[in-house]
Motif scaffolding. Structure first.
Motif, PDB file in Angstrom:
ATOM      1  N   PHE A  28       1.207  -1.294  -0.109  1.00  0.00           N
ATOM      2  CA  PHE A  28      -0.607   0.470   0.176  1.00  0.00           C
ATOM      3  C   PHE A  28       1.232   1.190   0.032  1.00  0.00           C
ATOM      4  CE2 PHE A  28      -3.678  -2.842   2.196  1.00  0.00           C
ATOM      5  CZ  PHE A  28      -4.322  -2.378   0.508  1.00  0.00           C
ATOM      6  N   VAL A 130      -7.379  -1.786   4.087  1.00  0.00           N
ATOM      7  CA  VAL A 130      -7.622  -2.356   2.373  1.00  0.00           C
ATOM      8  C   VAL A 130      -8.294  -1.010   1.713  1.00  0.00           C
ATOM      9  CG1 VAL A 130      -8.836  -3.612   1.215  1.00  0.00           C
ATOM     10  CG2 VAL A 130      -7.574  -4.863   3.200  1.00  0.00           C
ATOM     11  N   ILE A 131      -9.619  -0.535   2.571  1.00  0.00           N
ATOM     12  CA  ILE A 131     -10.392   0.688   2.363  1.00  0.00           C
ATOM     13  C   ILE A 131     -10.304   1.649   2.629  1.00  0.00           C
ATOM     14  CG2 ILE A 131     -12.688   1.559   3.278  1.00  0.00           C
ATOM     15  CD1 ILE A 131     -13.631  -0.976   4.872  1.00  0.00           C
ATOM     16  N   GLY A 133      -6.686   2.395   2.229  1.00  0.00           N
ATOM     17  CA  GLY A 133      -6.150   1.951   1.100  1.00  0.00           C
ATOM     18  C   GLY A 133      -6.223   2.598  -0.373  1.00  0.00           C
ATOM     19  N   ILE A 134      -7.324   1.843  -0.104  1.00  0.00           N
ATOM     20  CA  ILE A 134      -8.144   2.878  -1.188  1.00  0.00           C
ATOM     21  C   ILE A 134      -8.364   3.661  -1.970  1.00  0.00           C
ATOM     22  CG2 ILE A 134      -9.865   1.452  -2.961  1.00  0.00           C
ATOM     23  CD1 ILE A 134      -9.917  -1.096  -1.882  1.00  0.00           C
ATOM     24  N   LEU A 135      -9.008   4.080  -0.612  1.00  0.00           N
ATOM     25  CA  LEU A 135      -9.515   5.355  -0.985  1.00  0.00           C
ATOM     26  C   LEU A 135      -8.345   6.620  -1.014  1.00  0.00           C
ATOM     27  CD1 LEU A 135     -12.207   4.858   1.740  1.00  0.00           C
ATOM     28  CD2 LEU A 135     -12.451   5.541  -0.590  1.00  0.00           C
ATOM     29  N   PHE A 137      -5.317   6.025  -2.774  1.00  0.00           N
ATOM     30  CA  PHE A 137      -5.319   6.377  -3.351  1.00  0.00           C
ATOM     31  C   PHE A 137      -5.488   6.638  -4.429  1.00  0.00           C
ATOM     32  CE2 PHE A 137      -4.487   4.037  -8.183  1.00  0.00           C
ATOM     33  CZ  PHE A 137      -3.354   4.544  -8.307  1.00  0.00           C
ATOM     34  N   ILE A 138      -6.641   6.771  -4.507  1.00  0.00           N
ATOM     35  CA  ILE A 138      -8.619   6.803  -5.060  1.00  0.00           C
ATOM     36  C   ILE A 138      -8.318   8.589  -5.111  1.00  0.00           C
ATOM     37  CG2 ILE A 138     -10.715   7.350  -5.365  1.00  0.00           C
ATOM     38  CD1 ILE A 138     -11.224   4.387  -5.594  1.00  0.00           C
TER      39      ILE A 138
END
Length: 232
Positions: A28, A130-131, A133-135, A137-138
């Motif tokens: 991440f 995880v959530i 990390g995705i947010l 990056f977005i």
């Protein structure tokens, strides 16, 4: 009860959970860092990995202390110190240009978020990590397009202006007011001019709904005595 039904041993401090958490921190942190580095920002791939892995290790150490050495210890103590320390690291990526434009805030925020992500991984909060990390990056990779769309259509504009004389600058301000443009603030730049021996100014304006800055940029640049005009 955990949001993800993972095996219990992944929430304890053991060789498997430690390896998984640190590898996720590399993954991440690296993804976030690649986005920053690809856009030529101060803190890139390796910096974000180091911050995320370091924060993960701090929380792992905290959990290890609470689990094996001192059961009454505060598991948040090291994490709090990490957040404070990364704040100082982030300050090193922020700088003010000669035109008073602040750069590096997003990179500093990304470092801080990477540290928080590492803390979540370090304590075994996999679902949150995880959530998040995705947010993160977005937010860094995709949301700038949304941001640029709204900023492109804004009525409020900050300009950096260099003129050959104070007299011509006053004429410039007077003429743009006559165009229906509201002058909100204007002051002499403390850093001095970049391209000339004249004078440098910062001016904040508000455009009427009938005007777009792109439509009047060339006209503003053609004013007498104008040496440099940039939107900041």
């Amino acid at each position: 009860m955990h949001a993800f039904q993972l095996p219990n041993y992944l929430y304890d401090v053991n060789i498997i959970s430690v390896t998984i958490r640190l590898l996720l921190a590399v993954l991440f942190g690296g993804v976030i860092g690649l986005e920053r580095g690809a856009n030529n920002h101060p803190a890139g791939f390796r910096t974000h990995i180091l911050v995320c892995v370091g924060a993960t290790l701090a929380m792992l150490t905290d959990q290890y202390i609470c689990q094996y050495l001192a059961t009454n210890a505060d598991p948040a103590r090291l994490g709090a110190q990490v957040i404070t320390g990364v704040g100082f690291l982030g300050v090193g990526t922020i700088f003010v240009t000669g035109k008073h434009k602040i750069k590096g805030l997003t990179t500093a925020a990304g470092l801080w978020a990477s540290a928080c992500l590492g803390l979540a991984l370090g304590i075994g909060f996999y679902s949150g990590a995880v959530i998040a990390g995705i947010l993160i990056f977005i937010s860094l990779a995709l949301l700038p397009k949304v941001e640029n769309y709204f900023y492109h259509n804004t009525r409020m504009i900050n300009l950096y202006v260099e003129m050959d004389s104070l007299h011509n600058y006053r004429d410039f301000v007077s003429k743009i007011k006559n165009m229906g443009i509201t002058v909100l603030e204007t002051h002499v730049s403390s850093s001095g001019p970049v391209a000339t021996s004249g004078m440098a100014f910062h001016i904040s304006i508000k455009l009427p709904k009938s005007l777009r800055f792109d439509e009047i940029r060339d006209m503003l640049y053609d004013f007498e005595g104008m040496v440099l005009l940039e939107e900041i």
